[in-house]
Write a protein that holds these residues in place. Sequence first.
Motif, mmCIF file in Angstrom:
data_model
loop_
_atom_site.group_PDB
_atom_site.id
_atom_site.type_symbol
_atom_site.label_atom_id
_atom_site.label_comp_id
_atom_site.label_asym_id
_atom_site.label_seq_id
_atom_site.Cartn_x
_atom_site.Cartn_y
_atom_site.Cartn_z
ATOM 1 N N ASN A 53 0.624 -1.255 -0.008
ATOM 2 C CA ASN A 53 -0.442 0.304 0.128
ATOM 3 C C ASN A 53 1.165 1.180 0.078
ATOM 4 O O ASN A 53 0.681 2.603 0.940
ATOM 5 N N ALA A 54 1.972 1.966 -0.972
ATOM 6 C CA ALA A 54 2.649 2.049 -1.412
ATOM 7 C C ALA A 54 3.360 2.668 0.228
ATOM 8 O O ALA A 54 4.032 3.505 0.595
ATOM 9 N N GLY A 55 4.033 1.876 0.847
ATOM 10 C CA GLY A 55 4.634 2.109 2.205
ATOM 11 C C GLY A 55 3.565 3.327 3.465
ATOM 12 O O GLY A 55 4.449 3.428 4.265
ATOM 13 N N ILE A 56 2.670 3.116 3.297
ATOM 14 C CA ILE A 56 2.402 4.817 4.242
ATOM 15 C C ILE A 56 2.516 3.650 5.678
ATOM 16 O O ILE A 56 3.160 4.636 6.380
ATOM 17 N N GLY A 57 2.176 2.729 5.735
ATOM 18 C CA GLY A 57 2.345 2.123 7.503
ATOM 19 C C GLY A 57 3.560 2.322 8.635
ATOM 20 O O GLY A 57 4.226 2.069 9.520
ATOM 21 N N MET A 58 4.889 2.492 7.049
ATOM 22 C CA MET A 58 6.222 2.415 7.857
ATOM 23 C C MET A 58 6.317 4.032 7.919
ATOM 24 O O MET A 58 7.623 3.993 7.876
ATOM 25 N N VAL A 59 5.795 4.723 7.683
ATOM 26 C CA VAL A 59 6.795 6.079 7.230
ATOM 27 C C VAL A 59 5.460 6.824 7.825
ATOM 28 O O VAL A 59 4.801 8.349 7.681
ATOM 29 N N ARG A 60 4.723 7.170 8.811
ATOM 30 C CA ARG A 60 3.239 7.691 9.229
ATOM 31 C C ARG A 60 3.463 8.718 9.361
ATOM 32 O O ARG A 60 2.787 9.747 9.499
ATOM 33 N N ASP A 61 4.745 8.952 10.048
ATOM 34 C CA ASP A 61 4.919 10.432 10.597
ATOM 35 C C ASP A 61 5.564 11.210 9.714
ATOM 36 O O ASP A 61 6.563 12.125 9.625
ATOM 37 N N ARG A 62 5.922 10.917 8.328
ATOM 38 C CA ARG A 62 6.018 11.546 6.958
ATOM 39 C C ARG A 62 4.741 11.775 6.866
ATOM 40 O O ARG A 62 4.233 11.179 6.028
ATOM 41 N N ASP A 63 5.879 12.727 4.929
ATOM 42 C CA ASP A 63 4.420 13.027 4.160
ATOM 43 C C ASP A 63 4.771 11.713 2.977
ATOM 44 O O ASP A 63 5.999 12.222 2.470
ATOM 45 N N LEU A 64 4.061 11.558 2.837
ATOM 46 C CA LEU A 64 4.081 10.366 1.791
ATOM 47 C C LEU A 64 5.402 10.547 0.648
ATOM 48 O O LEU A 64 5.957 10.416 -0.387
ATOM 49 N N SER A 65 4.560 11.800 -0.110
ATOM 50 C CA SER A 65 5.290 12.761 -1.331
ATOM 51 C C SER A 65 6.772 13.116 -0.856
ATOM 52 O O SER A 65 7.316 13.533 -2.065
ATOM 53 N N THR A 66 7.094 12.901 0.371
ATOM 54 C CA THR A 66 8.739 13.545 0.197
ATOM 55 C C THR A 66 9.618 12.202 0.618
ATOM 56 O O THR A 66 10.888 12.401 0.280
ATOM 57 N N ILE A 67 8.887 10.890 0.466
ATOM 58 C CA ILE A 67 9.541 9.737 0.128
ATOM 59 C C ILE A 67 10.013 9.200 -0.556
ATOM 60 O O ILE A 67 9.552 9.037 -1.744
ATOM 61 N N PRO A 68 11.700 9.284 -1.029
ATOM 62 C CA PRO A 68 12.078 9.172 -2.078
ATOM 63 C C PRO A 68 11.852 7.587 -2.404
ATOM 64 O O PRO A 68 11.461 6.693 -2.188
ATOM 65 N N ALA A 69 11.543 7.311 -3.793
ATOM 66 C CA ALA A 69 11.725 5.846 -4.094
ATOM 67 C C ALA A 69 12.708 5.279 -4.176
ATOM 68 O O ALA A 69 12.931 4.001 -3.194
ATOM 69 N N SER A 70 14.057 5.539 -3.613
ATOM 70 C CA SER A 70 14.984 5.139 -3.156
ATOM 71 C C SER A 70 15.230 4.492 -2.113
ATOM 72 O O SER A 70 15.472 2.827 -2.072
ATOM 73 N N GLU A 71 14.360 5.012 -1.074
ATOM 74 C CA GLU A 71 13.850 4.526 -0.143
ATOM 75 C C GLU A 71 12.796 2.936 -0.141
ATOM 76 O O GLU A 71 13.008 1.675 0.871
ATOM 77 N N HIS A 72 11.877 3.213 -0.508
ATOM 78 C CA HIS A 72 10.894 1.759 -1.099
ATOM 79 C C HIS A 72 12.160 0.777 -1.760
ATOM 80 O O HIS A 72 11.504 -0.050 -1.297
ATOM 81 N N LEU A 73 12.778 1.451 -2.519
ATOM 82 C CA LEU A 73 13.890 -0.175 -3.274
ATOM 83 C C LEU A 73 14.513 -0.411 -2.038
ATOM 84 O O LEU A 73 14.645 -1.607 -2.012
ATOM 85 N N ALA A 74 15.151 -0.149 -1.181
ATOM 86 C CA ALA A 74 15.512 0.088 0.040
ATOM 87 C C ALA A 74 15.354 -1.062 0.839
ATOM 88 O O ALA A 74 15.598 -2.076 0.765
ATOM 89 N N ASN A 75 14.251 -0.884 1.056
ATOM 90 C CA ASN A 75 12.936 -1.874 2.192
ATOM 91 C C ASN A 75 13.260 -3.526 1.202
ATOM 92 O O ASN A 75 12.942 -4.389 2.207
ATOM 93 N N ALA A 76 11.947 -2.915 -0.076
ATOM 94 C CA ALA A 76 12.037 -3.824 -0.605
ATOM 95 C C ALA A 76 13.121 -4.790 -0.534
ATOM 96 O O ALA A 76 12.921 -6.270 -0.910
ATOM 97 N N ALA A 77 14.473 -4.459 -1.122
ATOM 98 C CA ALA A 77 16.049 -5.173 -1.694
ATOM 99 C C ALA A 77 15.813 -5.723 -0.149
ATOM 100 O O ALA A 77 16.596 -7.075 -0.909
ATOM 101 N N ALA A 78 15.812 -5.068 0.643
ATOM 102 C CA ALA A 78 16.767 -5.789 2.133
ATOM 103 C C ALA A 78 15.882 -7.113 2.507
ATOM 104 O O ALA A 78 16.518 -8.112 3.303
ATOM 105 N N TYR A 79 14.898 -6.973 1.754
ATOM 106 C CA TYR A 79 13.807 -8.272 2.565
ATOM 107 C C TYR A 79 13.668 -9.296 1.846
ATOM 108 O O TYR A 79 14.054 -10.842 1.483
ATOM 109 N N LEU A 80 14.032 -8.509 0.142
ATOM 110 C CA LEU A 80 14.523 -9.990 -0.317
ATOM 111 C C LEU A 80 15.285 -10.649 -0.262
ATOM 112 O O LEU A 80 15.910 -12.028 -0.646
ATOM 113 N N GLY A 81 17.077 -9.516 -0.584
ATOM 114 C CA GLY A 81 17.932 -10.193 -0.068
ATOM 115 C C GLY A 81 17.874 -11.280 0.906
ATOM 116 O O GLY A 81 19.212 -11.342 0.959
#
Length: 644
Positions: free
Chosen positions: A501-529
């Motif tokens: 769901n666009a990672g909303i639950g991981m960044v509730r204290d921040r504006d979602l529009s300010t979260i760079p794509a690189s951060e979302h990719l890093a979290n998903a890659a950390a899980y997959l790796g």
Amino acid sequence: MASLTNESGARKLYEYEPFSDSRTIRILTLHPASSLEEPLRGDLVTEPLDEATAAVNLDFEAVSYVWGSRKRAQQLRCGQDRVLPVTQSIYDALRRLRLADRPRRLWADQVCINQDDIEERSQQVDLMNSVYRSARRVLVWLGRDREAQALEAVKMVEHLQNVFADEESHAKFRQEHSENLHEQDIARWKPFAKLAMLPWFNRIWIVQEIGTSTPATLFWGDAEISWDVLSGVVAVLNERYHHLRARFSVMTPNIRYLHRRFVEPEEVVNHRHRRGNFVYELHRARHMLAEDPRDRVFAFLGHFSLRKESTPPGLRGMVADYSRSVEDVYRDVAIRGLEDADTLIMLSATHYGGEVSRSRQNSILTNADGAMPSSLSFKLNELPSWVPDWRHRAHHLFGTPDTPHRAAGDTKPQLSIDKRALTLNITGKHMDTISLVSWVIRGDSFHVRGQREDATHPIVALWTRICRQKSPINLSASTSAGNCYPTGEPPFLALAQCLTNAGIGMVRDRDLSTIPASEHLANAAAYLGRTARRGDPMVSEEIRELGREGGGDAFKWSHEASLTSRHRRLGLSAQGHFVLGPDSMEPGDAVVVFYGGAAPFVLRRRGPKTEDGWLLIGECYVHGMMNGEALTMKGAVEETFTIY
């Protein structure tokens, strides 16, 4: 006059005196006893319930318990030579709570409400939250300690309270129960797990009974513990220890959910606030158990959201009425909640066919090891598809009151309801069509654990079989096969966003529009790796490197993906969009955006003709359609949909 016979001879049944007004309750004065074997004795009196003066004039404690069997095999001696038949559960509770040296003034629904009078039950239901708010203390009876685990469970809770209060002890605990979780002894957690699984924590009525600011004590057999202590401990476990809870089967989310649920937060609250939205509260309670399905609505009529001006006026006018059918009550809630509403959360809460997962015979593999789907019989809902059936299990909502999603931009709902035909006419845009759907994703599909050498990783299975990607999972926006995502973003990013769901639950204290794509990719890659086997050729080295060096949080991504995608299907649309939709989503279903909607919806035609209308299957997440794109997207066709 009926009578009961016991060792003292014939005793007449207690007869309730009707209430003289709608703001009166009965109070039980429970007589003291020096031993458990003494019969229960008490007196019932009627007293006015005035919350403004209750603390001074109406000193009593409210009992909360599980009814259990409806058989009234025990008895309470009430008044002069009268008996009141009661169930075993309230009999056990009153015996445990009875004092040895003085009377105790109590309120317990089974004793203080005439359960055989439907009109009185309906009237008293409207007062119940006031009763628990006015009580000096709530006394919770969890039941007998049949396996002698209560004392150990309480010791564990108190131990955790001390650990979490000390920074050094908590740091050590965090290390032991994250990286070294597999080394921990399961046996130590069994009493606590047993406590968390007790039926009381799942009963629908306790939400308003324990969810007030009134102090409470929980009694389990001979053990007892403060509600605030237990709730504080599970708050930490819920926030930081998802995998610990999963490994040891400690079902603390049910406990934490109850904390102060009926207390209005201090910050400004309206229907855009989760706790201030009545429909969202009904949805959040879907995991609770109710013997009478109507109580899934009636148990929340004391919620503070119904006193807010921002709540649709129709909802604010509801009253409990046990003479109405379940279907009538649910239809009434939907109509009241949709008329004059400026959001579509009522439709987000629908889940048509949600109890039966079906798929077309040859649509797609149901799991990663090759089994084909069976063609299950499909029982149509007894309610219109646009009416939420509050008996269906809860799913993660995309259209929550506080979501940043704006699938329809700043538009307002355009709808009307035909109350005779029970159809909803609603305007929006027909965006896309589902071409392919996955298996139903399990709740543990994205847990952090090592992958078997002979198994296909769930992300890899979705990547190849649903996303139709032939290249290994990578960070590129295009592939050698030319399978680009419609937004021009990397397909892996679109997939990761869809599943969380666009990672909303991981960044509730921040504006979602300010979260760079690189951060979302890093979290998903950390899980997959972390979870993919080392030799898996479908996980590229750049993904593994990002997982190691990108600073992503594998556990946080895992938690969010598990909550968001469980009991859903991932789909691929005709235009190449990834769609996380209901478990009953099928190829051929339409993806639409209704004006006023926070998220898109999945619809299904009822027949081949235009006049046959549509069924509302449920809301969905479509990467690339969550922020007003429908208003300008080429090929989107405006339509007024008639939904049955």
